[in-house]
Design a protein around this motif. Sequence first.
Motif, PDB file in Angstrom:
ATOM      1  N   PRO A 190      43.454   5.817  10.739  1.00  0.00           N
ATOM      2  CA  PRO A 190      43.355   6.823  11.800  1.00  0.00           C
ATOM      3  C   PRO A 190      43.226   8.255  11.272  1.00  0.00           C
ATOM      4  N   LEU A 199      40.313  11.233  11.998  1.00  0.00           N
ATOM      5  CA  LEU A 199      40.603  12.612  12.384  1.00  0.00           C
ATOM      6  C   LEU A 199      40.004  13.613  11.399  1.00  0.00           C
ATOM      7  N   HIS A 203      39.332  14.881  20.045  1.00  0.00           N
ATOM      8  CA  HIS A 203      40.112  14.985  18.811  1.00  0.00           C
ATOM      9  C   HIS A 203      41.600  15.238  19.095  1.00  0.00           C
ATOM     10  N   ARG A 230      43.184  14.798  21.795  1.00  0.00           N
ATOM     11  CA  ARG A 230      43.736  13.669  22.558  1.00  0.00           C
ATOM     12  C   ARG A 230      44.239  12.586  21.608  1.00  0.00           C
ATOM     13  N   LYS A 231      43.462  12.328  20.551  1.00  0.00           N
ATOM     14  CA  LYS A 231      43.892  11.337  19.561  1.00  0.00           C
ATOM     15  C   LYS A 231      45.179  11.787  18.870  1.00  0.00           C
ATOM     16  N   GLU A 232      45.225  13.062  18.523  1.00  0.00           N
ATOM     17  CA  GLU A 232      46.417  13.567  17.838  1.00  0.00           C
ATOM     18  C   GLU A 232      47.621  13.595  18.769  1.00  0.00           C
ATOM     19  N   VAL A 267      48.294   9.973  20.598  1.00  0.00           N
ATOM     20  CA  VAL A 267      48.445   8.747  19.820  1.00  0.00           C
ATOM     21  C   VAL A 267      49.163   9.000  18.488  1.00  0.00           C
ATOM     22  N   GLU A 272      45.140   3.028  15.431  1.00  0.00           N
ATOM     23  CA  GLU A 272      43.690   2.872  15.305  1.00  0.00           C
ATOM     24  C   GLU A 272      43.073   2.299  16.584  1.00  0.00           C
ATOM     25  N   ASP A 317      44.334   2.481  19.600  1.00  0.00           N
ATOM     26  CA  ASP A 317      44.499   3.439  20.681  1.00  0.00           C
ATOM     27  C   ASP A 317      43.543   4.629  20.590  1.00  0.00           C
ATOM     28  N   PHE A 318      42.951   4.828  19.423  1.00  0.00           N
ATOM     29  CA  PHE A 318      41.954   5.904  19.267  1.00  0.00           C
ATOM     30  C   PHE A 318      40.679   5.589  20.041  1.00  0.00           C
TER      31      PHE A 318
END
Length: 156
Positions: A3, A7, A54, A56-58, A61, A152, A154-155
Amino acid sequence: MKPTQVLMEDHRVIEHVLSAMQLAAERLSRDELIRPAFFINAALFITNFADGIHHRKEEGVLFPAMIDSGIPARGGPVAVMLAEHEQARLFTREMKDAAEKMEKGIRSARAAVIQNALGYVALLRPHIHKEDNILFPMADRVIKPELQLKVEEDFS
């Protein structure tokens, strides 16, 4: 792919936009003709990709997985990154608002476009460096492999 590698690849894309924004703001400060739409479109990219995908992933998750793995939610690196994300959102909103005024012929809005564009760049470059070189290696160390797989997934 880990993950954090995903990023960091996002960061490389964002850095291209940072370079373009810096150049455009510097040119605008020298009274060169730069269309306000450039800054409006840069704000849309930031809102849709840098923030909407980006961050949102950080925030949605990776950071929760780090907190679940023992990194403090307050007073630590996650809190610093979240505060910088908020500051970045403010720079983006202000830049877009000023660029829209500039587009309507309000010449005095130029200064706010320049200030907020350069402020965003000045904030994001060290922010990316901290994430790539401190936060993400920390995440790789503390998040257990089974949770890494969930992050990973959830990304997506």
